[in-house]
Design an enzyme around this catalytic site. Structure first.
Site, PDB file in Angstrom:
ATOM      1  N   LYS A  54       3.180  13.842 -17.237  1.00 56.52           N
ATOM      2  CA  LYS A  54       3.900  13.012 -16.264  1.00 56.52           C
ATOM      3  C   LYS A  54       3.119  11.737 -15.965  1.00 56.52           C
ATOM      4  CE  LYS A  54       1.889  15.516 -12.336  1.00 56.52           C
ATOM      5  NZ  LYS A  54       2.163  16.267 -11.092  1.00 56.52           N
ATOM      6  N   ARG A 151       5.669  22.145  -0.311  1.00 54.84           N
ATOM      7  CA  ARG A 151       6.186  20.970  -0.999  1.00 54.84           C
ATOM      8  C   ARG A 151       7.511  21.404  -1.628  1.00 54.84           C
ATOM      9  NH1 ARG A 151       2.476  17.686  -5.310  1.00 54.84           N
ATOM     10  NH2 ARG A 151       2.948  19.539  -6.539  1.00 54.84           N
ATOM     11  N   TYR A 273     -15.636 -12.263  -0.195  1.00 54.61           N
ATOM     12  CA  TYR A 273     -14.914 -12.461   1.059  1.00 54.61           C
ATOM     13  C   TYR A 273     -15.644 -11.847   2.253  1.00 54.61           C
ATOM     14  CZ  TYR A 273     -10.634 -14.077  -1.272  1.00 54.61           C
ATOM     15  OH  TYR A 273      -9.695 -14.786  -1.990  1.00 54.61           O
ATOM     16  N   MET A 332      -8.631  -9.651  -5.760  1.00 53.72           N
ATOM     17  CA  MET A 332      -7.437  -9.320  -6.528  1.00 53.72           C
ATOM     18  C   MET A 332      -7.671  -9.328  -8.034  1.00 53.72           C
ATOM     19  SD  MET A 332      -3.638 -11.058  -6.529  1.00 53.72           S
ATOM     20  CE  MET A 332      -3.269 -10.580  -4.845  1.00 53.72           C
TER      21      MET A 332
END
Length: 392
Positions: A54, A151, A273, A332
């Protein structure tokens, strides 16, 4: 010549050229993938081992993975969605493909046309599928039972009732009953025994129907948990299946980022940053072409995030025989690594930093991000140039 180049055929030369100059690259070793399946099949003992493919085979390519496991001997596969099953079918022509999300109205033609086995996990799915089969003819299905995960799946009581229900639709004839362990990666967890005993009751009630409880982690719990069919997933792709235990699987995926430039910065200067990473010495910094847009998560940053403030160490890469830590925040498209301790003549712009793979274990990186190897593999973006190493 690199290890990767040694394994390439002449037909791969064009791909290799593109790969050699890509800003980001991912190597997938199908030989290691096949070996991992054979290892898990052996550990499964008398049970057959399926292959879970999957999420595009955990981000590594469902077509290549499907073929690889099929050639290694797998004849049972698990996907999450009908569309994944349709994609997989041509690569595993004689295999059973189980769809873990089941089937919903409008998907019947694809399920039947691609000979998929829906895993029915609710009364609604059960009702819908039996109606489809009553009208259009028998088609195999599987039944999922919830033994404590809360679930997907019928409750144990509902599954036991269904097994003995004289009014059960004739069109409901499962080929497999399955459940899923919540704490299989923690062998000492009491929940494992609770779920095992619940599932043993269900398996006994569906006499003559194959049963399956264990994914990768459950296989390591021993024969009692194996039943008829095991469902290895993350272990096939080289990830850790069991917490706080050595990982016996071969690494399959190696991710690398190219160094765009190397810059020098002085003691006391800050990096990235927020200025949260202050240099304690004159340093050399390698700026690599990878960031959180590529699945190299911001939580891997060397500073300026909650995980680092809690005292947990940041991620590191590997370049030319040296471990190099992430400096400052991941951005990013770019990540900064401190290469001060790498000899100046041993690293330069254009070299590649390994993000995870042979020298940087996938799950070590994941722990630095406060997550698991599954998430790193399935979160890789579209900018990786891929090189698939075929089986020997």
């Amino acid at each position: 010549m690199t290890d990767f180049e040694d394994m390439l055929s002449e037909d791969d030369s064009a791909l290799a050229s593109s790969f050699d100059h890509a800003p980001l690259r991912l190597t997938v070793d199908l030989g290691a993938m096949a070996d991992n399946w054979r290892d898990m099949a052996k550990r499964s003992g008398k049970a057959r081992a399926a292959a879970v493919v999957k999420a595009d085979a955990y981000g590594l390519g469902i077509e290549d993975a499907g073929q690889t496991f099929y050639r290694a001997g797998a004849r049972d596969f698990f996907v999450a969605t009908v569309s994944e099953g349709v994609t997989l079918r041509p690569y595993v022509p004689q295999a059973r493909i189980f769809v873990l999300s089941g089937v919903w109205p409008g998907q019947e033609a694809d399920v039947i046309g691609s000979d998929l086995v829906p895993v029915l996990a609710s009364e609604e799915q059960l009702s819908h599928w039996t109606a489809v089969c009553a009208q259009g003819g028998e088609h195999p299905c599987a039944l999922q039972v919830d033994t404590g995960f809360n679930r997907l799946g019928l409750t144990v009581d509902d599954a036991l009732y269904l097994a003995d229900d004289p009014c059960r639709p004739a069109s409901f004839d499962p080929v497999l009953v399955l459940s899923h362990l919540a704490c299989g990666d923690t062998p000492s967890a009491a929940m494992n025994r609770v779920q095992l005993e619940s599932f043993q009751k269900v398996a006994a009630a569906y006499e003559g129907v194959e049963s399956s409880l264990s994914a990768s982690a459950g296989i390591f719990l021993g024969p009692e948990y194996h039943f008829d069919l095991t469902r290895p997933g993350i272990a096939l792709y080289g990830g850790e299946a069991v917490n706080d235990a050595p990982n016996p699987m071969r690494p399959v995926a190696t991710a690398e980022a190219r160094i765009v430039m190397i810059r020098e910065a002085g003691e006391g200067q800050t990096v990235s940053y927020g200025g949260t990473y202050q240099l304690k010495r004159a340093s050399r910094l390698a700026i690599a072409a990878v960031g959180y847009a590529d699945g190299y998560q911001r939580s891997l940053s060397g500073s300026g995030i909650p995980l680092r403030e809690m005292g947990r160490g940041g991620a590191y890469g590997f370049v030319n025989g040296h471990k190099v830590p992430v400096a400052g925040r991941v951005t990013m498209d770019l990540t900064i690594f401190d290469v001060t301790d790498v000899p100046a003549n041993a690293v330069r712009a254009g070299d590649y930093i390994e993000l995870f793979g042979r020298n940087v274990p996938l799950d070590e990186v994941a722990r630095s991000a406060g997550t698991i190897g599954y998430e790193l593999l399935t979160s890789m973006g579209l900018r990786y140039e891929r090189l698939v190493l075929e089986q020997a």
